[in-house]
Design a protein around this motif. Structure first.
Motif: not given
Length: 333
Positions: A19, A33, A35-36, A38-39, A72, A82, A86
């Motif tokens: 981070g 983002s 996070e999105k 990676v998800d 990103y 990443l 996660e």
């Protein structure tokens, strides 16, 4: 070098994981983002495997162009890192009822095995070095914490921690392979085991592989027992014996030092007490039965390994000669 300079030198993927990467100055809509991204990539891996993950596939899933993602996450390698971070998550908190290093390491082993069972694509991720990301570091930290009161050296604690993670990964690899075989053939686990048994029966003969044949006939490949759990527990037995030996040697050294302090008081006045104590301590270490036994054991184990290698080569030669003899007999007939 300041901490800020060190952070600036971090590879981009690791910086994102911690981070500390710079926030993108521009890009698509604000709902995008890291996070999105990676998800979405994990969802693809869960459903279609890690080979299906690409920047274009993730972008399509999110409804953006691949170039939008690169603002990103700068590369696919960073994305894979990443994803691994996660999916690995954090280790479970120590259970209040879990007592001792062995129980705690067993808990970590079972938790890691479960992660690999749920997301086997993790096993396809390349190992490129030591765990530097937050979650991967947390797992190693948990193992070292479990061993903190054992008397082991730092190197030995790392080695035992790697024993646990390695056992979990090896179990996961084998389980994932069988699961893939079941998926592609449509056979359940019992049917896969039966199929393997038939294949072994076709090629493994008692004259060529007597010990493997005996194991097969005993049903080891269709057994419900878990060889990986058994192997780890026997590894723990060895670690426990090693720790006991460390503690015995430590208590013996401390006892010898305490007993010698009074005995050498008369020699202190001669000015040679320090040298004599050091020489005596070295002699005690050399004559320590545990040290001698350990050395002899290592030498014996080395001799066994060498003998096993020679035996394996001889058996290989025997099988080759046996095959050639059978071929000659068949030709004469």
């Amino acid at each position: 070098m300041s901490s800020d300079d060190t952070i600036e030198q971090l590879p981009s993927g690791i910086a994102l994981a911690w981070g500390v990467a710079a926030t993108p100055q521009r890009g698509p809509k604000r709902e995008m983002s890291v996070e999105k991204i990676v998800d979405a990539a994990i969802e693809i891996a869960d459903s279609d495997g890690i080979q299906a993950v690409s920047m274009s596939a993730v972008a399509k899933r999110l409804g953006y162009t691949p170039m939008s993602l690169y603002r990103y996450v700068s590369s696919k390698d960073d994305l894979l890192l990443l994803m691994q971070e996660e999916a690995t998550g954090l280790p479970p908190e120590a259970d209040g009822e879990v007592v001792g290093w062995r129980a705690r390491l067993s808990e970590l082993y079972q938790a890691q095995s479960l992660i690999y069972a749920r997301q086997p694509w993790l096993l396809s991720m390349p190992i490129t070095g030591s765990p530097i990301t937050p979650n991967s570091s947390a797992w190693l930290e948990a193992g070292l914490e479990a061993l903190s009161d054992t008397g082991l050296s730092e190197e030995e604690r790392i080695a035992v921690s790697l024993l646990v993670t390695g056992a979990a990964r090896w179990k996961g690899l084998i389980a994932a392979g069988y699961e893939e075989q079941s998926r592609t053939t449509g056979l359940d686990a019992a049917e896969v085991a039966s199929r393997e048994q038939r294949l072994f029966d076709a090629v493994i003969t008692e004259d060529g592989y007597p010990f493997l044949r005996r194991a097969i006939d005993a049903g080891v490949f269709t057994s419900d027992s878990d060889p990986f759990d058994f192997g780890l527990e026997r590894g723990f037995d060895g670690v426990e014996a090693f720790i006991d030996g460390v503690e015995r040697r430590r208590s013996g050294t401390e006892s010898g030092t305490a007993d010698g302090s009074g005995a050498t008081s008369s020699a202190d006045s001669s000015g040679d007490a320090a040298g004599e104590a050091a020489d005596g301590q070295a002699a005690i270490a050399d004559d320590d039965p545990d040290v001698i036994a350990d050395k002899k054991l290592r030498e014996a184990q080395k001799a066994v390994r060498q003998a096993q290698k020679v035996l394996a080569e001889a058996r290989k030669r025997e099988r080759q000669v046996r095959r050639e003899a059978k071929e000659r007999v068949a030709k004469r007939r």
